[in-house]
Design a protein around this motif. Structure first.
Motif, PDB file in Angstrom:
ATOM      1  N   LEU A  26      89.419   3.084 -20.639  1.00 39.11           N
ATOM      2  CA  LEU A  26      90.249   2.466 -19.597  1.00 39.11           C
ATOM      3  C   LEU A  26      91.552   3.240 -19.431  1.00 39.11           C
ATOM      4  O   LEU A  26      91.961   3.576 -18.313  1.00 39.11           O
ATOM      5  CB  LEU A  26      90.566   1.012 -19.963  1.00 39.11           C
ATOM      6  N   GLY A  27      92.218   3.512 -20.552  1.00 42.13           N
ATOM      7  CA  GLY A  27      93.456   4.267 -20.496  1.00 42.13           C
ATOM      8  C   GLY A  27      93.237   5.684 -20.022  1.00 42.13           C
ATOM      9  O   GLY A  27      94.070   6.236 -19.292  1.00 42.13           O
ATOM     10  N   GLU A  29      91.046   6.753 -17.868  1.00 47.70           N
ATOM     11  CA  GLU A  29      90.925   6.738 -16.404  1.00 47.70           C
ATOM     12  C   GLU A  29      92.298   6.612 -15.752  1.00 47.70           C
ATOM     13  O   GLU A  29      92.566   7.253 -14.726  1.00 47.70           O
ATOM     14  CB  GLU A  29      90.031   5.578 -15.967  1.00 47.70           C
ATOM     15  N   GLU A  30      93.159   5.784 -16.337  1.00 45.99           N
ATOM     16  CA  GLU A  30      94.502   5.647 -15.787  1.00 45.99           C
ATOM     17  C   GLU A  30      95.277   6.957 -15.894  1.00 45.99           C
ATOM     18  O   GLU A  30      96.053   7.310 -14.999  1.00 45.99           O
ATOM     19  CB  GLU A  30      95.259   4.532 -16.517  1.00 45.99           C
ATOM     20  N   ASP A  70      85.699  -0.758 -22.198  1.00 50.06           N
ATOM     21  CA  ASP A  70      85.500  -0.857 -20.753  1.00 50.06           C
ATOM     22  C   ASP A  70      84.271  -1.727 -20.510  1.00 50.06           C
ATOM     23  O   ASP A  70      83.131  -1.269 -20.641  1.00 50.06           O
ATOM     24  CB  ASP A  70      85.313   0.539 -20.152  1.00 50.06           C
ATOM     25  N   ALA A 271      94.076  -1.671 -18.999  1.00 52.33           N
ATOM     26  CA  ALA A 271      94.130  -0.247 -18.670  1.00 52.33           C
ATOM     27  C   ALA A 271      95.578   0.202 -18.488  1.00 52.33           C
ATOM     28  O   ALA A 271      95.990   1.264 -18.982  1.00 52.33           O
ATOM     29  CB  ALA A 271      93.314   0.029 -17.410  1.00 52.33           C
ATOM     30  N   GLN A 272      96.383  -0.602 -17.773  1.00 55.73           N
ATOM     31  CA  GLN A 272      97.792  -0.251 -17.571  1.00 55.73           C
ATOM     32  C   GLN A 272      98.541  -0.202 -18.904  1.00 55.73           C
ATOM     33  O   GLN A 272      99.315   0.728 -19.158  1.00 55.73           O
ATOM     34  CB  GLN A 272      98.460  -1.274 -16.652  1.00 55.73           C
ATOM     35  N   ASP A 274      97.297   0.281 -21.859  1.00 55.47           N
ATOM     36  CA  ASP A 274      96.830   1.425 -22.642  1.00 55.47           C
ATOM     37  C   ASP A 274      97.546   2.694 -22.201  1.00 55.47           C
ATOM     38  O   ASP A 274      97.970   3.523 -23.019  1.00 55.47           O
ATOM     39  CB  ASP A 274      95.316   1.576 -22.472  1.00 55.47           C
TER      40      ASP A 274
END
Length: 791
Positions: A26-27, A29-30, A70, A271-272, A274
Motif C-alpha cells: 500500500l505504501g 503504491e503511494e 493490501d 496507505a497514506q 504508511d
C-alpha cells in the motif's frame, strides 16, 4: 510537473530511497504516485504530517504497521465470487487489527500531532467482522470446529466413524490369514478411501474394492469389503463438512462485501499513513528538515546537501529571488557547479512533494508551478542530434512555457558551438527568461557571461570555490564572486610541460588575463573577510556566553538574597515577639517598684541586656544579608542623610523607626520595642508624622517613656488605611503606648463594611500584652472605636 525535469533531476531515485521504508505494498503504491504539487496549503499539510510522524517516532518508536496488507483484491473477490479462503480472511483480519492498533498508537499523541490525529480518526472499527473471523478461522488458517453447531456435529461423527474404521482395518492387519495376502502390512489412502496393498493373485481371496494398482500390476490397493460401508459413510460426512465450510466462508465474505466501501476507505488511510511514516524514517536518516514555504519566488537554502550523494558531502548555501532572480555559477569542471544546480532543483521538487529536505533549519523553498531543467549531455544518435542541438530543443520548450512561476535550471549555457555565438545566445536566453520574471540558476565557462552578470540588473555571479594551493575544488558555493576555470593551473598540476603552459599564458588574451587576476583578487579579499567574520563571530559567541554566565550568577545571587532576607525577617519577628514579652514584664516591674529602688535598677539592667541581645542577633542577621542594590525612593521619602531623632524607613524590611545615632557607616534605630543596628545607606528619611524622639547616647528608659507619654495621643485613627498599613501602625502605636506606661488606648477603625474592625480586633486579641478589647460607649464612637486595655 515536467516529466523530463523529474527524470533529469533523478526524482525517482528519491522515491526509491523512500520506498525502502514502507511497511507494505500500500505504501509502495503511494510512493510511486508521489509527485510535486503546486497548491501551497496541501504542500504545507504534507510536510507537517511528516514532522508530526517524526515527533511520534522520536518519542515512542516506529508505527505499528506490520500486520497491514493490501486487502483490496480480497474485497473485490468477496464482492464478485462471494467466497474467500481462510488465509485471505486472516489477511483481512490482520489488516483490521493493524488499523485499530495504529489508530490507538496515534491518538495517544494527539496533542502533538493534530493532522495525524484527524487522519487516524477516519479509520472505522469493524468489531463484528473482527470477532466473526476470529471465531470461525483458527490462526493456522483452518475453519474452527465451533464455527457452527452443524460443523461441530459433522466433525464429531467423522471422528467416531473414522475410529471405527481404523479399528477394523487394524484387526485385518493382525489376522494371520490376511497378512499372507498382503505385500506389506500397512494401511494407505487411495482416492480418499482406506486401502491395503494386496498381492494381485490373492484378489478374490481378499475380497473388496480395487481403487489403484502398482506400476507393475503385482500389487492392488483394495478396500476390504467389511469397511466399504464405513468408507461410504465417511465420504458422505466429508461432503457435508465441505458444504458447511463453504457456507461459513460465504457468510464471512458476504459480511466483508457489505462493508466494502468502509474497508476500502480504511485501506486508503493506511496507505497514506504508511507513506507518511516512510517519509519520516527517511527524513530522520538524512537529517532533513521541514522548510519554510514561500509563494513570492524567494529561495534560501542553508547547508543544503544532495540526497543521492554519499560520503562526506559538502553542504552549500544558495539564495535567489530577493535581490536578484538569476544566479550565474562559474568555476572549473568537477568543481560542483552541476551538483549545485541539481541540488536546487531536486530539493524544490522534494519539498513540493511533501518530503523534508536535507538542509539546515530556517531554509526556505519557493513554490513553483513549473520546474525546467536542461542538464548534461543529451545528444541522440538515433535522432542524429548533436549535444548543442539537443540543448537547443530543450531550451525552446522551456521558452515556450516560462512565466513568473517557473524555476529554470540551465547547465553549460552556450556550450557545444562557437564560443562567441554560444555566449551571445546564452545572454539573449537569460534576458528573455528574466524579462518573464522566471527564477534562473545557470552554469557556464564563458567570461562574457560573468561580465553580463556584473552589469545586468537582477543577475548575480557565483562560483564554486577552488583551492589554488592544492589545485582542487572545495565544492563550496560562493554567491557574489565570479569564478575562474583554472584550466592552465589544472593542466600544469596534471603534468602538462612547463613550455606549453608558458606559451599558453603568453597567448591568453591580455584583457581577459587582467580580468581573471581581478577575479582572483576578489576571491582573496573574500576569504580574508570570511576569516575576519569568523573571528568576530567567535568573539561575539564568547561575549554572549559570558553574558549568559553573568545572568545565571546574578539570578543565583538574587535568589540567595531573597532566601537570606526571608530568614532574617523571620528571625527579626521572633526577636520582636520575645522582646515584647520581656519588655512588658520589665515595665510591669518598673511600675510596681520605686524608680530609684534596687528592683528598678535590676529591671533596668535586665532591659539593657535584652536590648543588647536583640542588637547582637540583629547584627548577625544583617551581616548574612548580601549587598542590596540601591532602592528607589518611595512615597513620603525625603532627600538627604537622616539625623538622630528623625523618623526613618528601613528599606530592607519596609518598617519605620527612630534614628538614635550614626557612627562609622552604621546606624542604631529604635523600631517599636526593639533597637536595630543597620547600614546607614539602607535608611531613608520620611516625612515626620509625630514629634521625633530625642535620641542621644546614654538616653534613659524613663526619659524615653516620658517623651513618648507627652507626644503620644490617647487614640489612634486608622480610618481610610489598607489592612497591611493599619496593622503596622497599630503595632507601632501599641509598642509606644506600652513604653509610655499607658494602660488604656482608643483605636478608631470606623464602621463601614467591618473589614478594618476585624483586622484591629484580631490583632489586639492576639497580642499577649493586651488585656481586654471592648467597644467604646455609643456617645464616644460605639462600634467604630475599640478600647484596648494593656496589661
Amino acid at each position: 510537473m515536467d516529466s523530463h525535469t523529474l527524470d533529469t533531476l533523478e526524482f525517482d531515485a528519491v522515491r526509491e530511497q523512500i520506498r525502502r521504508y514502507v511497511a507494505c505494498s500500500l505504501g509502495a503504491e503511494e510512493v510511486d504516485r508521489m509527485a510535486p504539487e503546486t497548491e501551497v496549503r496541501r504542500i504545507r499539510t504534507r510536510l507537517q504530517e511528516v514532522s508530526e510522524a517524526r515527533r511520534i517516532v522520536d518519542a515512542r518508536g516506529s508505527f505499528p504497521l506490520d500486520g497491514v496488507r493490501d486487502i483490496r483484491p480480497h474485497l473485490e473477490k468477496a464482492s464478485v465470487a462471494g467466497i474467500l479462503l481462510p488465509g485471505e480472511l486472516l489477511e483481512v483480519l490482520g489488516t483490521i487489527i493493524g488499523a485499530r492498533q495504529l489508530q490507538t498508537f496515534i491518538l495517544k499523541s494527539q496533542e502533538s500531532s493534530p493532522l495525524l490525529t484527524d487522519l487516524a480518526k477516519t479509520i472505522t472499527p469493524f468489531p463484528k467482522i473482527e470477532s466473526e473471523i476470529n471465531r470461525c478461522i483458527t490462526p493456522k488458517g483452518e475453519v474452527a470446529d465451533h464455527a457452527t453447531p452443524q460443523l461441530q456435529t459433522l466433525r464429531q461423527r467423522l471422528k467416531v466413524t473414522h475410529n471405527r474404521m481404523m479399528e477394523k482395518l487394524n484387526s485385518y492387519l493382525r489376522s494371520p490369514e490376511v497378512k499372507n495376502l498382503l505385500q506389506d502390512p500397512v494401511i494407505t489412502v487411495r482416492d480418499g478411501r482406506y486401502c491395503m496393498p494386496v498381492k494381485a493373485e490373492h484378489r478374490r481371496e481378499f475380497g473388496g474394492l480395487v481403487h489403484d494398482s502398482s506400476a507393475s500390476g503385482a500389487t492392488l490397493f483394495m478396500e476390504p469389503q467389511a469397511v466399504v460401508d464405513l468408507g461410504n459413510e465417511i465420504r458422505e460426512l466429508q461432503l457435508k463438512e465441505e458444504q458447511e465450510i463453504e457456507k461459513i466462508l460465504r457468510n464471512l465474505a458476504g459480511l466483508l462485501a457489505s462493508q466494502s466501501a468502509a474497508l476500502l476507505a480504511m485501506v486508503g488511510t493506511l496507505a497514506q499513513l504508511d507513506l507518511i511514516a516512510a517519509k519520516a524514517y527517511w527524513a530522520n536518516e538524512h537529517r532533513a528538515v521541514e522548510p519554510e514555504l514561500d509563494t513570492t519566488g524567494r529561495l534560501d537554502l542553508k547547508g543544503a546537501r544532495h540526497p543521492l550523494l554519499t560520503g562526506d558531502v559538502v553542504p552549500i548555501d544558495v539564495y535567489l529571488g530577493d535581490e536578484f532572480t538569476a544566479l550565474l555559477i562559474t568555476g572549473p569542471n568537477t568543481g560542483g557547479k552541476t551538483v549545485t544546480l541539481k541540488t536546487v532543483g531536486l530539493l524544490t521538487l522534494m519539498a513540493q512533494a511533501g518530503i523534508p529536505i536535507p538542509a539546515e533549519e530556517g531554509s526556505k523553498i519557493a513554490i513553483f508551478r513549473q520546474v525546467f531543467a536542461d542538464i548534461g549531455d543529451e545528444q541522440s544518435i538515433q535522432q542524429s542530434l548533436s549535444t548543442f542541438s539537443s540543448h537547443v530543443r530543450q531550451i525552446i520548450k522551456i521558452l515556450e512555457n516560462v512565466d513568473s512561476g517557473t524555476l529554470v535550471l540551465l547547465d553549460e549555457m552556450g556550450a557545444g558551438t562557437d564560443p562567441a555565438e554560444g555566449a551571445a545566445l546564452a545572454k539573449a536566453i537569460l534576458k528573455y527568461l528574466m524579462k518573464r520574471s522566471a527564477r534562473i540558476v545557470a552554469t557556464t565557462h564563458y567570461g562574457e557571461l560573468k561580465e553580463f552578470a556584473f552589469t545586468e540588473a537582477g543577475c548575480k555571479n557565483a562560483s564554486v570555490e577552488f583551492d589554488e594551493e592544492t589545485l582542487r575544488p572545495t565544492y563550496r558555493l560562493l554567491v557574489g564572486v565570479p569564478g575562474s576555470s583554472n584550466a592552465l593551473a589544472i593542466a600544469s598540476r596534471l603534468g602538462m610541460p612547463d613550455e606549453v603552459i608558458s606559451a599558453a599564458r603568453e597567448m591568453y588574451h591580455p584583457e581577459r588575463a587582467a580580468l581573471e587576476a581581478i577575479y582572483r583578487e576578489m576571491e582573496s579579499d573574500r576569504r580574508s573577510a570570511e576569516e575576519n567574520e569568523s573571528a568576530t563571530r567567535a568573539a561575539l559567541e564568547d561575549a554572549e556566553r559570558l553574558r549568559r554566565q553573568c545572568l545565571t550568577e546574578y539570578d543565583k545571587l538574587m535568589r540567595r538574597k531573597e532566601r537570606e532576607i526571608e530568614r532574617a525577617v523571620e528571625e527579626a519577628r521572633h526577636i520582636v515577639r520575645k522582646a515584647k514579652d520581656e519588655a512588658g514584664e520589665i515595665l510591669a516591674n518598673l511600675r510596681k517598684q520605686d524608680r530609684e529602688s534596687k528592683a528598678t535598677e535590676t529591671a533596668r539592667q535586665r532591659l539593657e541586656r535584652v536590648s543588647e541581645r536583640v542588637e547582637r542577633r540583629r547584627r548577625r542577621s544583617d551581616e548574612r544579608l548580601p549587598h542590596l542594590p540601591e532602592i528607589q525612593k518611595g512615597d513620603g521619602e525625603v532627600e538627604g542623610v537622616p539625623e538622630p531623632g528623625e523618623e526613618v524607613l528601613l528599606a530592607q524590611f519596609g518598617q519605620r523607626g527612630v534614628l538614635l545615632r550614626r557612627e562609622n557607616g552604621r546606624s542604631e534605630v529604635q523600631v517599636g520595642a526593639m533597637r536595630l543596628t543597620v547600614p546607614t545607606q539602607s535608611l531613608r528619611r520620611v516625612k515626620a508624622q509625630e514629634r521625633p524622639v530625642e535620641a542621644q547616647k546614654g538616653v534613659s528608659l524613663g526619659t524615653v517613656s516620658l517623651q513618648r507619654a507627652l507626644a503620644l495621643p490617647a487614640e489612634l485613627d486608622l480610618r481610610g488605611q489598607r489592612a497591611d498599613e493599619a496593622m503596622l501602625n497599630l503595632e507601632k502605636y501599641l509598642d509606644d503606648a506600652r513604653l509610655a506606661g499607658m494602660k488604656k488606648v482608643r483605636v478608631i477603625h470606623g464602621k463601614g463594611l467591618g473589614a478594618l474592625r476585624k483586622v484591629v480586633w484580631d490583632a489586639a486579641k492576639s497580642d499577649p500584652t493586651v488585656g481586654q478589647v471592648t467597644e467604646a460607649p455609643e456617645e464616644e464612637g460605639g462600634a467604630g472605636v475599640a478600647v484596648i486595655e494593656l496589661k
